[in-house]
Scaffold this motif. Sequence first.
Motif, PDB file in Angstrom:
ATOM      1  N   PHE A   1       0.832  -1.202   0.000  1.00 37.10           N
ATOM      2  CA  PHE A   1       0.000   0.000   0.000  1.00 37.10           C
ATOM      3  C   PHE A   1       0.868   1.253   0.000  1.00 37.10           C
ATOM      4  CE2 PHE A   1      -2.815   2.976   2.485  1.00 37.10           C
ATOM      5  CZ  PHE A   1      -3.691   3.212   1.438  1.00 37.10           C
ATOM      6  N   GLN A   2       1.956   1.229   0.776  1.00 41.28           N
ATOM      7  CA  GLN A   2       2.838   2.395   0.818  1.00 41.28           C
ATOM      8  C   GLN A   2       3.505   2.640  -0.531  1.00 41.28           C
ATOM      9  OE1 GLN A   2       3.801   4.931   3.048  1.00 41.28           O
ATOM     10  NE2 GLN A   2       1.823   4.312   3.850  1.00 41.28           N
ATOM     11  N   ARG A   3       3.798   1.560  -1.262  1.00 41.25           N
ATOM     12  CA  ARG A   3       4.384   1.741  -2.594  1.00 41.25           C
ATOM     13  C   ARG A   3       3.398   2.470  -3.508  1.00 41.25           C
ATOM     14  NH1 ARG A   3       6.425  -3.617  -2.032  1.00 41.25           N
ATOM     15  NH2 ARG A   3       4.766  -4.405  -3.383  1.00 41.25           N
ATOM     16  N   ARG A   4       2.118   2.124  -3.389  1.00 39.00           N
ATOM     17  CA  ARG A   4       1.111   2.810  -4.192  1.00 39.00           C
ATOM     18  C   ARG A   4       1.004   4.279  -3.780  1.00 39.00           C
ATOM     19  NH1 ARG A   4      -2.571   0.080  -7.284  1.00 39.00           N
ATOM     20  NH2 ARG A   4      -2.430  -2.185  -7.283  1.00 39.00           N
ATOM     21  N   LEU A   5       1.069   4.538  -2.483  1.00 36.41           N
ATOM     22  CA  LEU A   5       1.008   5.921  -2.019  1.00 36.41           C
ATOM     23  C   LEU A   5       2.233   6.706  -2.478  1.00 36.41           C
ATOM     24  CD1 LEU A   5      -0.294   5.459   1.639  1.00 36.41           C
ATOM     25  CD2 LEU A   5      -1.554   6.391  -0.298  1.00 36.41           C
ATOM     26  N   ALA A   6       3.383   6.044  -2.536  1.00 30.99           N
ATOM     27  CA  ALA A   6       4.603   6.719  -2.964  1.00 30.99           C
ATOM     28  C   ALA A   6       4.476   7.234  -4.391  1.00 30.99           C
ATOM     29  CB  ALA A   6       5.808   5.788  -2.841  1.00 30.99           C
ATOM     30  N   VAL A   7       3.661   6.563  -5.193  1.00 28.74           N
ATOM     31  CA  VAL A   7       3.425   7.038  -6.555  1.00 28.74           C
ATOM     32  C   VAL A   7       2.772   8.419  -6.509  1.00 28.74           C
ATOM     33  CG1 VAL A   7       2.142   6.619  -8.682  1.00 28.74           C
ATOM     34  CG2 VAL A   7       3.278   4.724  -7.517  1.00 28.74           C
ATOM     35  N   LEU A   8       1.833   8.604  -5.600  1.00 31.56           N
ATOM     36  CA  LEU A   8       1.202   9.918  -5.443  1.00 31.56           C
ATOM     37  C   LEU A   8       2.234  10.959  -5.041  1.00 31.56           C
ATOM     38  CD1 LEU A   8      -2.043   9.087  -3.429  1.00 31.56           C
ATOM     39  CD2 LEU A   8      -1.809   9.372  -5.880  1.00 31.56           C
ATOM     40  N   ARG A   9       3.188  10.542  -4.226  1.00 36.80           N
ATOM     41  CA  ARG A   9       4.118  11.496  -3.651  1.00 36.80           C
ATOM     42  C   ARG A   9       5.250  11.857  -4.602  1.00 36.80           C
ATOM     43  NH1 ARG A   9       6.717   8.977   1.295  1.00 36.80           N
ATOM     44  NH2 ARG A   9       8.254   8.259  -0.203  1.00 36.80           N
ATOM     45  N   ASP A  10       5.746  10.890  -5.350  1.00 34.16           N
ATOM     46  CA  ASP A  10       7.021  11.084  -6.027  1.00 34.16           C
ATOM     47  C   ASP A  10       6.982  11.022  -7.557  1.00 34.16           C
ATOM     48  OD1 ASP A  10       8.334  11.251  -3.555  1.00 34.16           O
ATOM     49  OD2 ASP A  10       8.430   9.077  -3.411  1.00 34.16           O
ATOM     50  N   SER A  11       6.058  10.287  -8.133  1.00 36.28           N
ATOM     51  CA  SER A  11       6.169  10.009  -9.563  1.00 36.28           C
ATOM     52  C   SER A  11       5.700  11.169 -10.415  1.00 36.28           C
ATOM     53  CB  SER A  11       5.336   8.767  -9.913  1.00 36.28           C
ATOM     54  OG  SER A  11       5.899   7.632  -9.333  1.00 36.28           O
ATOM     55  N   ALA A  12       6.473  11.486 -11.454  1.00 37.60           N
ATOM     56  CA  ALA A  12       6.057  12.503 -12.417  1.00 37.60           C
ATOM     57  C   ALA A  12       4.962  11.930 -13.307  1.00 37.60           C
ATOM     58  CB  ALA A  12       7.249  12.920 -13.275  1.00 37.60           C
ATOM     59  N   PRO A  13       3.868  12.644 -13.474  1.00 39.32           N
ATOM     60  CA  PRO A  13       2.800  12.147 -14.352  1.00 39.32           C
ATOM     61  C   PRO A  13       3.252  12.133 -15.799  1.00 39.32           C
ATOM     62  CG  PRO A  13       2.343  14.395 -13.667  1.00 39.32           C
ATOM     63  CD  PRO A  13       3.551  13.950 -12.902  1.00 39.32           C
ATOM     64  N   ASN A  14       2.538  11.402 -16.612  1.00 37.55           N
ATOM     65  CA  ASN A  14       2.912  11.230 -18.007  1.00 37.55           C
ATOM     66  C   ASN A  14       2.367  12.395 -18.850  1.00 37.55           C
ATOM     67  OD1 ASN A  14       3.864  10.139 -20.374  1.00 37.55           O
ATOM     68  ND2 ASN A  14       2.151   8.722 -20.607  1.00 37.55           N
ATOM     69  N   VAL A  15       2.968  13.561 -18.674  1.00 37.60           N
ATOM     70  CA  VAL A  15       2.635  14.729 -19.493  1.00 37.60           C
ATOM     71  C   VAL A  15       3.875  15.066 -20.315  1.00 37.60           C
ATOM     72  CG1 VAL A  15       1.887  17.137 -19.508  1.00 37.60           C
ATOM     73  CG2 VAL A  15       1.012  15.577 -17.770  1.00 37.60           C
ATOM     74  N   SER A  16       3.743  15.145 -21.609  1.00 36.46           N
ATOM     75  CA  SER A  16       4.897  15.295 -22.491  1.00 36.46           C
ATOM     76  C   SER A  16       5.579  16.646 -22.282  1.00 36.46           C
ATOM     77  CB  SER A  16       4.461  15.177 -23.951  1.00 36.46           C
ATOM     78  OG  SER A  16       3.673  16.298 -24.328  1.00 36.46           O
ATOM     79  N   SER A  17       6.891  16.666 -22.533  1.00 36.27           N
ATOM     80  CA  SER A  17       7.642  17.928 -22.417  1.00 36.27           C
ATOM     81  C   SER A  17       7.154  18.943 -23.439  1.00 36.27           C
ATOM     82  CB  SER A  17       9.142  17.661 -22.594  1.00 36.27           C
ATOM     83  OG  SER A  17       9.406  17.112 -23.877  1.00 36.27           O
ATOM     84  N   GLU A  18       6.684  18.480 -24.594  1.00 34.00           N
ATOM     85  CA  GLU A  18       6.161  19.419 -25.600  1.00 34.00           C
ATOM     86  C   GLU A  18       4.951  20.171 -25.049  1.00 34.00           C
ATOM     87  OE1 GLU A  18       6.825  16.263 -26.158  1.00 34.00           O
ATOM     88  OE2 GLU A  18       8.496  16.300 -27.609  1.00 34.00           O
ATOM     89  N   THR A  19       4.083  19.422 -24.356  1.00 31.71           N
ATOM     90  CA  THR A  19       2.902  20.049 -23.764  1.00 31.71           C
ATOM     91  C   THR A  19       3.289  21.053 -22.699  1.00 31.71           C
ATOM     92  OG1 THR A  19       1.560  18.090 -24.197  1.00 31.71           O
ATOM     93  CG2 THR A  19       0.745  19.613 -22.523  1.00 31.71           C
ATOM     94  N   MET A  20       4.249  20.685 -21.862  1.00 30.36           N
ATOM     95  CA  MET A  20       4.661  21.573 -20.782  1.00 30.36           C
ATOM     96  C   MET A  20       5.438  22.777 -21.312  1.00 30.36           C
ATOM     97  SD  MET A  20       3.225  20.092 -18.272  1.00 30.36           S
ATOM     98  CE  MET A  20       3.879  20.520 -16.648  1.00 30.36           C
ATOM     99  N   CYS A  21       6.254  22.564 -22.314  1.00 26.36           N
ATOM    100  CA  CYS A  21       6.980  23.693 -22.921  1.00 26.36           C
ATOM    101  C   CYS A  21       6.011  24.689 -23.556  1.00 26.36           C
ATOM    102  CB  CYS A  21       7.981  23.191 -23.952  1.00 26.36           C
ATOM    103  SG  CYS A  21       9.464  22.430 -23.247  1.00 26.36           S
ATOM    104  N   ALA A  22       4.906  24.159 -24.080  1.00 28.46           N
ATOM    105  CA  ALA A  22       3.902  25.047 -24.675  1.00 28.46           C
ATOM    106  C   ALA A  22       3.314  25.981 -23.628  1.00 28.46           C
ATOM    107  CB  ALA A  22       2.801  24.223 -25.340  1.00 28.46           C
ATOM    108  N   VAL A  23       3.199  25.503 -22.393  1.00 29.01           N
ATOM    109  CA  VAL A  23       2.717  26.363 -21.307  1.00 29.01           C
ATOM    110  C   VAL A  23       3.694  27.515 -21.082  1.00 29.01           C
ATOM    111  CG1 VAL A  23       2.224  26.466 -18.825  1.00 29.01           C
ATOM    112  CG2 VAL A  23       1.460  24.493 -20.168  1.00 29.01           C
ATOM    113  N   ILE A  24       4.997  27.210 -21.074  1.00 33.28           N
ATOM    114  CA  ILE A  24       6.014  28.247 -20.870  1.00 33.28           C
ATOM    115  C   ILE A  24       5.963  29.263 -22.000  1.00 33.28           C
ATOM    116  CG2 ILE A  24       8.489  28.688 -20.624  1.00 33.28           C
ATOM    117  CD1 ILE A  24       8.779  25.817 -19.572  1.00 33.28           C
ATOM    118  N   GLU A  25       5.927  28.776 -23.239  1.00 37.85           N
ATOM    119  CA  GLU A  25       5.937  29.690 -24.384  1.00 37.85           C
ATOM    120  C   GLU A  25       4.665  30.540 -24.440  1.00 37.85           C
ATOM    121  OE1 GLU A  25       8.831  27.138 -27.395  1.00 37.85           O
ATOM    122  OE2 GLU A  25       6.650  27.027 -27.661  1.00 37.85           O
TER     123      GLU A  25
END
Length: 480
Positions: free
Chosen positions: A91-115
Amino acid sequence: MAKELPTSRLARGTKLGVAVAGNVIRAQRTRRSMRGRSEAVRARMAEESMIRATEQMVMVLGTMKGVAMKLGQMLSVLDMDLVPDEHRERFQRRLAVLRDSAPNVSSETMCAVIEEDFGRPIDELFAEFEPEPIAAASIGQVYRARLHDGRQVAVKVQYPGIDVAVRADLKNLSMFRRVLQTAMPWVTPAVLDELRLNLESELDYVAEAHTQRQIADLYADHPFIVVPATMPELSSTRVLVSEYFPGRNFEQIRALPAAERDRVGEIIYRFYVGSLFSFNEFCGDPHPGNLLLGEDGRVAFLDFGLFNRMDPKHVKAEIAGIRAAAEDRADDLWKIMIDRGVIDEPDAVTPEECLEYVLAACEWAVVDEELTITPELASGAFVLAVDPRAGEFAGMKEQNLPPEHLFSRRADFLTFGVLGQLEATANWHRIAREWLYGDAPVTELGKAHHAWLAQRPDLVKQTTPARKKTSATTKRRRKP
């Protein structure tokens, strides 16, 4: 390709509704199938049903971000006793996903936010921009980049649409309560109201950049605490640029020998708890993902979207209350809580119940001996204080903690949770006496901190009372 983040109130509410319905159907199906089974089989099936229901809650929280993500992070820090011991690690391993893992959002999408925010291409803003995120938070993720002048920076970028999603979550608070209270009855109206008051402020990275810059200036040249300076001129509502600080993350810190973990634990305690009593301000989001251990031994603290500055009179009231509890002055503590509006029905709470309730929540800070904080100790104190299933202190749980104190207590509990994840050991009371009684420091870190303060006359404390001779009643020992 990542699934689109649902942002409408209906879409996000429906997601939660499906989870509720699934739990109800699963519970009914489990009850029907239990008929005629042996007690051992029924117990095992009930346990498995509860585990599946709880894990489904974790999955819902993990896919929704926003308010739900914050609650999931609290779960991961406090290690709530939601599942049997033999399933806790999974269960703690599943919770660690909430805490630490980067979601699968592409860098192109995120760079578009910056631009979009700056109206300029990414290569004009940065000489280099690494496409893989180095960290994730509840509303954004972090990238490493290099400015044209050569400085290494961390760039925090909000997920596109997260502002709409958070506001949808805030409107769905009543449904959150129905969904979560089956597995997490401590998610009270007060907890959700506090999240409502503060989470939306995290969406404004311009304000956070200015706040973090002020805190970086406050802790400039500190011997063991560092707050990376931000560049407000390079920040926008959805983009925050700060100095890059290389260091070991929390999981790497947890793998260190006990003495090194204890040192980091004391630093965490001094920053998240001591700052309130020293400077009348504190970070309201103690979290394993918000700190790094540098090669030089300094601990860097990150993420200041939830930051609070407290009226000195409220800080003095907290000090007075903790001292009264430490000294077993039940009547004085009861009067303080009535005066501060914590107890609004004095007839419903006795001074002794008031004292025992406060000690259940903060006795770790008034026990005058070395104490190892474990996840069970941290979570137990939290549940005892807020879980309505626990029969103890019923009168106190019916009282309403004023907003100015609710935020600081949340930070205190989460700090306790982080220290529990580290299994840090210290005489926490002797450290706290620096700000509770004005005592001289007894640890090497404390001596270094006070030497730094002596070089900063602009940081004269206004809250800590004059040093008081220790009486026998302040030397509280742990109950056997």
